[in-house]
Motif scaffolding. Structure first.
Motif, short mmCIF file in Angstrom:
data_model
loop_
_atom_site.label_atom_id
_atom_site.label_comp_id
_atom_site.label_asym_id
_atom_site.label_seq_id
_atom_site.Cartn_x
_atom_site.Cartn_y
_atom_site.Cartn_z
N SER A 46 0.85 -1.18 0.00
CA SER A 46 0.00 0.00 0.00
C SER A 46 0.88 1.23 0.00
O SER A 46 1.99 1.22 0.53
N MET A 47 0.37 2.30 -0.61
CA MET A 47 1.04 3.59 -0.58
C MET A 47 0.09 4.57 0.08
O MET A 47 -1.13 4.44 -0.05
N TYR A 48 0.63 5.55 0.77
CA TYR A 48 -0.18 6.53 1.48
C TYR A 48 0.14 7.92 0.98
O TYR A 48 1.26 8.22 0.57
N GLY A 49 -0.88 8.79 1.01
CA GLY A 49 -0.67 10.16 0.57
C GLY A 49 -1.91 11.00 0.78
O GLY A 49 -2.81 10.63 1.52
N VAL A 50 -1.94 12.15 0.09
CA VAL A 50 -3.03 13.11 0.20
C VAL A 50 -3.55 13.40 -1.20
O VAL A 50 -2.76 13.61 -2.13
N ILE A 51 -4.87 13.45 -1.37
CA ILE A 51 -5.46 13.74 -2.67
C ILE A 51 -5.20 15.19 -3.04
O ILE A 51 -5.52 16.10 -2.27
N GLU A 52 -4.62 15.41 -4.22
CA GLU A 52 -4.37 16.77 -4.72
C GLU A 52 -5.44 17.21 -5.69
O GLU A 52 -5.79 18.38 -5.73
N SER A 53 -5.96 16.30 -6.50
CA SER A 53 -7.01 16.68 -7.45
C SER A 53 -7.85 15.47 -7.81
O SER A 53 -7.40 14.33 -7.75
N ILE A 54 -9.10 15.78 -8.17
CA ILE A 54 -10.03 14.76 -8.67
C ILE A 54 -10.67 15.35 -9.92
O ILE A 54 -11.24 16.43 -9.87
N MET A 119 -15.52 8.33 -15.45
CA MET A 119 -14.51 7.79 -14.55
C MET A 119 -13.90 8.96 -13.79
O MET A 119 -14.06 10.12 -14.18
N TYR A 120 -13.18 8.67 -12.73
CA TYR A 120 -12.56 9.71 -11.93
C TYR A 120 -11.05 9.51 -11.92
O TYR A 120 -10.57 8.43 -11.57
N GLN A 121 -10.33 10.55 -12.28
CA GLN A 121 -8.87 10.53 -12.25
C GLN A 121 -8.45 11.22 -10.96
O GLN A 121 -8.72 12.41 -10.75
N ILE A 122 -7.80 10.46 -10.08
CA ILE A 122 -7.43 10.95 -8.76
C ILE A 122 -5.92 11.06 -8.69
O ILE A 122 -5.21 10.07 -8.86
N ARG A 123 -5.43 12.28 -8.44
CA ARG A 123 -3.98 12.52 -8.33
C ARG A 123 -3.65 12.61 -6.84
O ARG A 123 -4.22 13.42 -6.11
N VAL A 124 -2.70 11.75 -6.42
CA VAL A 124 -2.33 11.66 -5.01
C VAL A 124 -0.86 12.03 -4.85
O VAL A 124 0.00 11.52 -5.58
N THR A 133 -1.28 8.73 -10.04
CA THR A 133 -2.59 9.02 -10.60
C THR A 133 -3.33 7.72 -10.81
O THR A 133 -2.83 6.80 -11.46
N ILE A 134 -4.53 7.65 -10.26
CA ILE A 134 -5.36 6.45 -10.35
C ILE A 134 -6.67 6.84 -11.03
O ILE A 134 -7.25 7.89 -10.74
N VAL A 135 -7.15 6.00 -11.94
CA VAL A 135 -8.45 6.21 -12.57
C VAL A 135 -9.37 5.09 -12.07
O VAL A 135 -9.05 3.91 -12.18
N GLN A 136 -10.51 5.49 -11.48
CA GLN A 136 -11.46 4.50 -10.98
C GLN A 136 -12.88 4.97 -11.24
O GLN A 136 -13.10 6.13 -11.56
N ASP A 137 -13.84 4.05 -11.10
CA ASP A 137 -15.22 4.33 -11.48
C ASP A 137 -16.02 5.11 -10.46
O ASP A 137 -17.08 5.62 -10.77
N SER A 138 -15.55 5.21 -9.23
CA SER A 138 -16.30 5.88 -8.19
C SER A 138 -15.33 6.57 -7.23
O SER A 138 -14.24 6.06 -6.97
N ILE A 139 -15.75 7.70 -6.68
CA ILE A 139 -14.91 8.35 -5.68
C ILE A 139 -15.49 8.19 -4.28
O ILE A 139 -14.84 8.54 -3.30
N ALA A 140 -16.71 7.64 -4.18
CA ALA A 140 -17.38 7.40 -2.89
C ALA A 140 -17.27 8.65 -2.02
O ALA A 140 -17.80 9.69 -2.38
N ASP A 141 -16.55 8.57 -0.89
CA ASP A 141 -16.46 9.71 0.03
C ASP A 141 -15.11 10.42 -0.07
O ASP A 141 -14.71 11.12 0.85
N LEU A 142 -14.40 10.28 -1.18
CA LEU A 142 -13.10 10.91 -1.34
C LEU A 142 -13.25 12.39 -1.70
O LEU A 142 -14.09 12.75 -2.53
N ARG A 143 -12.42 13.22 -1.10
CA ARG A 143 -12.40 14.66 -1.37
C ARG A 143 -10.95 15.13 -1.45
O ARG A 143 -10.05 14.51 -0.89
#
Length: 158
Positions: A46-54, A119-124, A133-143
């Motif tokens: 696992s890698m840990y970080g902070v979301i910079e953009s969605i 889809m959602y492109q999430i930059r961490v 950068t991860i692309v996934q189908d849902s962001i659920a409760d991510l901000r």
């Protein structure tokens, strides 16, 4: 009697060929916000970080191969073709029905399938200073600003 055996053999061979070309059913991962115990035990790290953009992006639907539509279309086409003509003409009509039904069924399946979806492109920004950068189908409760864990190809809040 010989015609019925020929028609049955042609039908069985055509069905076998079409089902051998069918792609397996790929179920997309649901929009679970957190992994189940099976998912977390399967990942290697696992890698840990902070979301910079969605950002919302358009993703293409997976699976463009032959599927259930072709098989069902082939069966229906074969049954309908078997009702036409007599003798050798009946066998030819059955084969044409199988092939035509398979093509029509596959086309109907492709038209019913969504070709693109959101889809959602999430930059961490990772703890080590890198970016992922991860692309996934849902962001659920991510901000933006959430501390997250990246496991496999999914981002989870923690």
């Amino acid at each position: 009697m010989k015609t019925k055996i020929t028609v049955a053999a042609v039908f069985i061979v055509a069905t076998t060929i079409l089902s051998g070309c069918a792609s397996p059913y790929n179920q997309m991962q649901g929009s679970q916000p957190y992994p189940t115990s099976n998912q977390s035990s399967q990942s290697q790290y696992s890698m840990y970080g902070v979301i910079e953009s969605i950002q919302m992006v358009q993703g293409s639907a997976a699976g463009n191969g032959l599927g259930a539509g072709a098989v069902v279309g082939g069966v229906v086409g074969g049954l309908l073709g078997n009702q036409v003509g007599g003798g050798t003409g009946k066998a030819v009509a059955t084969v044409a029905g199988v092939v035509g039904g398979a093509l029509a069924g596959n086309q109907i399946e492709q038209n019913n399938r969504a070709q693109t979806r959101d889809m959602y492109q999430i930059r961490v920004r990772l703890e080590n200073g890198g970016y992922q950068t991860i692309v996934q189908d849902s962001i659920a409760d991510l901000r933006i600003g959430n501390r997250v864990r990246i496991e496999g190809d999914r981002v989870y809040r923690y």
